[in-house]
Design an enzyme around this catalytic site. Structure first.
Site, PDB file in Angstrom:
ATOM      1  N   SER A  48       0.852  -1.196   0.000  1.00 42.47           N
ATOM      2  CA  SER A  48       0.000   0.000   0.000  1.00 42.47           C
ATOM      3  C   SER A  48       0.888   1.248   0.000  1.00 42.47           C
ATOM      4  CB  SER A  48      -0.889   0.012   1.237  1.00 42.47           C
ATOM      5  OG  SER A  48      -0.099   0.253   2.399  1.00 42.47           O
ATOM      6  N   ASP A  81      -1.429  -1.685  -3.829  1.00 43.84           N
ATOM      7  CA  ASP A  81      -2.791  -1.676  -3.268  1.00 43.84           C
ATOM      8  C   ASP A  81      -3.261  -0.220  -3.095  1.00 43.84           C
ATOM      9  OD1 ASP A  81      -5.065  -2.790  -2.040  1.00 43.84           O
ATOM     10  OD2 ASP A  81      -4.157  -2.727  -0.038  1.00 43.84           O
ATOM     11  N   HIS A 179     -13.256  -1.878   4.784  1.00 51.05           N
ATOM     12  CA  HIS A 179     -11.922  -2.092   5.351  1.00 51.05           C
ATOM     13  C   HIS A 179     -11.959  -2.032   6.879  1.00 51.05           C
ATOM     14  CE1 HIS A 179     -10.891  -0.760   1.211  1.00 51.05           C
ATOM     15  NE2 HIS A 179     -10.025  -1.747   1.332  1.00 51.05           N
ATOM     16  N   SER A 213     -11.213  -9.409   5.453  1.00 48.91           N
ATOM     17  CA  SER A 213     -10.816 -10.018   6.727  1.00 48.91           C
ATOM     18  C   SER A 213     -12.040 -10.528   7.466  1.00 48.91           C
ATOM     19  CB  SER A 213     -10.077  -8.985   7.596  1.00 48.91           C
ATOM     20  OG  SER A 213      -8.741  -8.857   7.155  1.00 48.91           O
ATOM     21  N   ASN A 254      -8.659  -9.599  -0.874  1.00 47.96           N
ATOM     22  CA  ASN A 254      -7.688  -8.784  -0.125  1.00 47.96           C
ATOM     23  C   ASN A 254      -7.863  -8.942   1.385  1.00 47.96           C
ATOM     24  OD1 ASN A 254      -7.151  -7.797  -2.657  1.00 47.96           O
ATOM     25  ND2 ASN A 254      -7.249  -5.649  -2.054  1.00 47.96           N
TER      26      ASN A 254
END
Ligand code: G3H
Ligand code: 13P
Ligand code: ZN
Length: 317
Positions: A48, A81, A179, A213, A254
């Site tokens: 990132s 990213d 996120h 996640s 991701n």
């Protein structure tokens, strides 16, 4: 072996998802490579803008090149990213990256198209593929915070038009994930209905799921039992949903936050249980092993575990 992201997608499409994992330091890099070789999975190393600022692009590149030699069986791509235009150009010109993500999803549609198209033109001239984003995920992305009221799911008609006009190689779609550690409350989850329509309208086209996640409850509990103060309502994606998303075109998944939770849990527990300790290599060793096991576990859920021989055959042709 570094391969192109396109090569990985060709093998994976509708069969498994390639795990895209962020790295920021040496311990994470070693754990990542170890876990992927352990589970015989191809993968994508993600960098990132925050990682580039924290660890320096050259150091990250050196870590990856060293890991490539230490783990000769590993097959992976290197990806930027959530890039902005300037960082995409830097990565394209560096000659190191397999693909870049241009994230102009916060811009109006036509502006997102224009920016993405500029990146695609420059990247394709160098054989690099481009991921773009359409629709808005909630949560925090780099320095941009998007509250849930402004998050919006990807519109399938717009997605078709966007890909036609930009020529981007894969598309990050907003399908309910966000996120960070606080994604869902109650029975919320992935909008499979929306994903199915996008897939139907774009057959053969690789989709990317950000914010994937799972924020395991046990991790949150262990972190809090070792002095952390995470909101216990933290909730993420059900790992078993990856298998449902793969036949609907999700080819890249991701995952970053879950890895941060592993780091936090290992270090909090280590220093709680060893208050006299100050040799950071001791928790570092534990973390490398735990992170490798975590990656192997995720790859099982993504169905990429065990796919290395198939990928090797395809890339060697
Ligand atoms: O989506 C963002 C990734 O989790 C990377 O996070 O920008 O803090 O490195 P970062
Ligand atoms: P998580 O915050 O769910 O790990 O998402 C990571 C991500 O999308 C990186 O681009
Ligand atoms: Zn993301």
């Amino acid at each position: 072996m570094i391969v192109t992201t396109a090569e990985l997608f060709n093998v994976a499409y509708e069969k498994f998802a390639v795990g895209a994992y962020n790295i920021n330091n040496m311990e994470q890099t070693i754990g990542l490579f170890r876990g992927n070789v352990q589970s015989q999975a191809p993968f994508i190393v993600q960098i990132s803008r925050g990682a580039r600022k924290y660890a320096e692009p050259l150091i990250l590149e050196a870590l990856i090149r060293a890991a490539e030699q230490i783990f000769p069986d590993a097959i992976f791509a290197v990806h930027l990213d959530h890039g902005d235009e300037e960082t995409c150009y830097k990565c394209i010109d560096s000659g190191f990256y397999s693909s870049v993500m241009i994230d102009a999803s916060h811009e109006p549609f036509d502006e997102n198209v224009a920016i993405t198209k500029r990146i695609v033109d420059r990247a394709h001239a160098k054989g690099i593929s481009v991921e773009a984003e359409l629709g808005m995920l909630g949560g925090v992305e780099e320095d941009i915070a998007v509250d849930e009221t402004h998050a919006s799911l990807t519109d399938p008609d717009q997605a078709v038009e966007f890909v036609e006009r930009t020529g981007c190689d894969s598309l990050a779609v907003a399908i309910g994930t966000s996120h960070g550690a606080y994604k869902f409350s109650g029975s919320q989850g992935i909008h499979f209905d929306r994903l199915a329509v996008i897939h139907e309208r774009m057959p053969g086209y690789p989709l990317v799921m950000h914010g994937s996640s799972s924020v395991p409850q046990t991790e949150v509990e262990r972190i809090n039992a070792a002095g952390g103060k995470l909101d216990p309502s933290a909730k993420g994606v059900d790992e078993n949903d990856f298998a449902k998303a793969v036949p609907l075109g999700v080819t890249k998944v991701n995952i970053d936050t879950d890895g941060r939770l592993v780091w936090t849990r290992v270090h909090r527990e280590f220093f709680r249980d060893t208050p006299e300790g100050f040799d950071f290599r001791k928790p570092g060793e534990i973390y490398k092993k735990e992170y490798a096991d975590f990656i192997a576990h995720k790859n099982g859920k993504l169905m990429s575990a065990g796919k290395l021989p198939e990928v090797r055959k395809a890339v060697q042709k």
